[in-house]
Design an enzyme around this catalytic site. Sequence first.
Site, PDB file in Angstrom:
ATOM      1  N   ASP A  98       0.807  -1.144   0.100  1.00  0.00           N
ATOM      2  CA  ASP A  98      -0.250   0.020  -0.027  1.00  0.00           C
ATOM      3  C   ASP A  98       0.896   1.256   0.156  1.00  0.00           C
ATOM      4  O   ASP A  98       1.779   1.512   0.924  1.00  0.00           O
ATOM      5  CB  ASP A  98      -0.820   0.190   1.311  1.00  0.00           C
ATOM      6  N   ASP A 199      -3.064   4.645  -2.192  1.00  0.00           N
ATOM      7  CA  ASP A 199      -4.182   5.132  -1.493  1.00  0.00           C
ATOM      8  C   ASP A 199      -4.489   6.693  -1.911  1.00  0.00           C
ATOM      9  O   ASP A 199      -3.720   7.345  -2.166  1.00  0.00           O
ATOM     10  CB  ASP A 199      -3.568   5.338  -0.047  1.00  0.00           C
ATOM     11  N   GLU A 254      -6.318   4.008  -5.749  1.00  0.00           N
ATOM     12  CA  GLU A 254      -7.467   4.312  -5.337  1.00  0.00           C
ATOM     13  C   GLU A 254      -8.149   5.551  -5.235  1.00  0.00           C
ATOM     14  O   GLU A 254      -7.215   6.293  -5.184  1.00  0.00           O
ATOM     15  CB  GLU A 254      -7.626   3.773  -3.833  1.00  0.00           C
ATOM     16  N   HIS A 328     -11.492  -3.210   3.553  1.00  0.00           N
ATOM     17  CA  HIS A 328     -11.326  -2.810   5.132  1.00  0.00           C
ATOM     18  C   HIS A 328     -12.029  -1.490   5.421  1.00  0.00           C
ATOM     19  O   HIS A 328     -11.913  -1.208   6.566  1.00  0.00           O
ATOM     20  CB  HIS A 328      -9.760  -2.789   5.341  1.00  0.00           C
ATOM     21  N   ASP A 329     -12.572  -0.830   4.218  1.00  0.00           N
ATOM     22  CA  ASP A 329     -13.174   0.466   4.697  1.00  0.00           C
ATOM     23  C   ASP A 329     -14.771   0.184   4.370  1.00  0.00           C
ATOM     24  O   ASP A 329     -15.457   1.399   4.559  1.00  0.00           O
ATOM     25  CB  ASP A 329     -13.006   1.455   3.383  1.00  0.00           C
TER      26      ASP A 329
HETATM   27  O1  TEU Z   1      -9.220   5.333   2.026  1.00  0.00           O
HETATM   28  C1  TEU Z   1      -9.888   6.192   1.024  1.00  0.00           C
HETATM   29  C2  TEU Z   1     -11.327   6.752   1.285  1.00  0.00           C
HETATM   30  O2  TEU Z   1     -11.881   7.486   0.391  1.00  0.00           O
HETATM   31  C3  TEU Z   1     -11.918   6.343   2.510  1.00  0.00           C
HETATM   32  O3  TEU Z   1     -12.129   7.584   3.235  1.00  0.00           O
HETATM   33  C4  TEU Z   1     -13.412   5.646   2.144  1.00  0.00           C
HETATM   34  O4  TEU Z   1     -13.976   6.560   1.535  1.00  0.00           O
HETATM   35  C5  TEU Z   1     -13.813   5.729   3.481  1.00  0.00           C
HETATM   36  O5  TEU Z   1     -13.136   4.698   4.218  1.00  0.00           O
HETATM   37  C6  TEU Z   1     -15.470   5.238   3.518  1.00  0.00           C
HETATM   38  O6  TEU Z   1     -15.679   5.535   4.593  1.00  0.00           O
HETATM   39  C7  TEU Z   1      -8.242   5.106   2.050  1.00  0.00           C
HETATM   40  C8  TEU Z   1      -8.009   3.768   2.942  1.00  0.00           C
HETATM   41  O7  TEU Z   1      -8.598   2.703   2.443  1.00  0.00           O
HETATM   42  C9  TEU Z   1      -8.477   4.202   4.199  1.00  0.00           C
HETATM   43  O8  TEU Z   1      -8.494   2.991   5.190  1.00  0.00           O
HETATM   44  C10 TEU Z   1      -7.798   5.115   4.924  1.00  0.00           C
HETATM   45  O9  TEU Z   1      -8.354   5.723   5.991  1.00  0.00           O
HETATM   46  C11 TEU Z   1      -8.007   6.522   4.108  1.00  0.00           C
HETATM   47  O10 TEU Z   1      -7.708   6.280   2.633  1.00  0.00           O
HETATM   48  C12 TEU Z   1      -7.006   7.502   4.645  1.00  0.00           C
HETATM   49  O11 TEU Z   1      -5.579   6.989   4.192  1.00  0.00           O
END
Ligand code: TEU
Length: 551
Positions: A98, A199, A254, A328-329
């Site tokens: 990542d 990310d 992403e 994971h989000d």
């Molecule tokens: O997530 C990016 C992102 O846009 C997230 O904020 C997503 O929209 C959100 O989790 C939905 O609620 C990435 C990573 O995958 C995430 O784990 C991190 O918290 C974020 O970036 C900040 O680095």
Amino acid sequence: MKKTWWKESVVYQIYPRSYNDSNNDGIGDIPGIIEKLDYIQSLGIDVIWLCPVYESPNDDNGYDISDYRNIMNEFGSMADFDALLKGIHDRGMKLVMDLVVNHSSDEHDWFEESKKSKDNPYRDYYIWKPGKNGGPPTDWEAFFGGSAWAYDETTEEYYLHLFTKKQPDLNWENPKVREEVNSIIRYWFDKGVDGFRMDVISLISKRPIYTDMISPVFEETIAKQYANGPRIHEFLKSMNQEVLSKYDIMTVGEGPGITLVHGLDYVGEDRNELDMVFHFDHMFLDMGAGGKFDPIPYSLVEFKDIFNRWDAKLSQGNGWGSIFLGNHDFPRMVSRFASDGSYREKAAKLLASMLLSMRGTPYVYQGDELGMSNVAFANPEDYKDIETLNYFKSLEAEGKDPMDHMHNVHKMGRDNARTPMHWSGDKNAGFSEAEPWIKMNPNYPDINVEDQERSTSSILNFYRKMIQFRKDNPTLVYGDYESLQNDHDKIYAYRRWDDVNEFLVVLNFSDHEVDFDPIITGLELLIYNYTDATEDLLMRPWEAKIFRIND
Ligand code: TEU
Ligand code: CA
């Protein structure tokens, strides 16, 4: 369409904190992953995407990096990492890391320096602005709530943080920052890493003029004001030219704000930027005007429409897609897009049938191969995710009781996908002897690897079968895609074909029996999720069937 290894790969995403704890401190770690490499290989996985394992104060579980060239102590050492990489390569698999470079941790040396004085050499590594009318420079909101600006007393200025205030945004306008990033990427590629998931890469280029938010709808603000800034493609092209193109690696960017309009700009074959992107169009379908914690029902017709449009758009420019239904989000995919009640097992296999038969590289999130489902902790104190914790705080600030809003967290919270992996029915699901950093999902005695290994008809073994099926049939990778009866609100059906083969996938996304007529003859049933399935298209609840079309 050019053929490449990453188009033919099935990717498995690991959230290291919750995968496997080798030293019994309650936290998953790198040696724990090494112990499970045979398991991962046995699924037929080609590529592992590892969420951040770098040094981090863990304000956002590793997405706040304080040293890009070191491993977080809790996860192990660099020697452990090297052993992991070797273990992966020895098994013929690849490792994607990542890359979190829209922001760093506020505990990174760069930021520690940057905040010291306005003339510090690192000042311009971040985005500093004077306040306006005794407040922040603009009214920008951060992704996890509150203002996107934090005041720092030393120099009496504000710095930008699109995420938490411990995640200051890097200033990509500064060529030194871009060179630092290239050098970090080179460092890991030179170690032998096979790619990066980038990310929030869509946010790195900021618009030169900071104005107040253009819309009260956060999604719109993201798309039009935060994302896809004026220099994004210049930055990616130069990163590609200077580093990425020199290695045989894969990249997946992403990005919030990466919509159909922008998708091909990132991944078109002639663009020389990224290989794939994760867009969020289907991930935001069930979010209401209030965002994530304002869930609304999702419609299958819209869901199909998103996949159809993206497939059509990407193929126009020979761009390649990524197919994912959770990470994971987001909540667990079976709970979110299918059903986690009495049909959970069928529904999980149905989603696997979809994930692994679409055009685009499939990404399987840890635990989804078991049909792991959402969790509903009773107390706010049981939640660990900063996004959820900030949601509780914002409720309290409005004089509301978080206990009255737990249903939103149960439905949408990120911790749904972050409870530890279920290895067995033993204590803590075999994840750890110690109390895990976050509570277990209490359903692990019913959903775990050990049990599913024993049953040929388990979800786990269904994944193995589907992955093998995809490998045996390149038609499923490179073949054309066309969805049938787009207005059907219960059935998702599509054809995949090339000169060699033609397949029909029929998925009943509902609790009801549906008599489906694809108006296609010569159907030979190959894959199914009800043991007594026949060629008949009277589809039972959450029934999935894949046919070869013989003519
Ligand atoms: O997530 C990016 C992102 O846009 C997230 O904020 C997503 O929209 C959100 O989790 C939905 O609620 C990435 C990573 O995958 C995430 O784990 C991190 O918290 C974020 O970036 C900040 O680095
Ligand atoms: Ca550990």
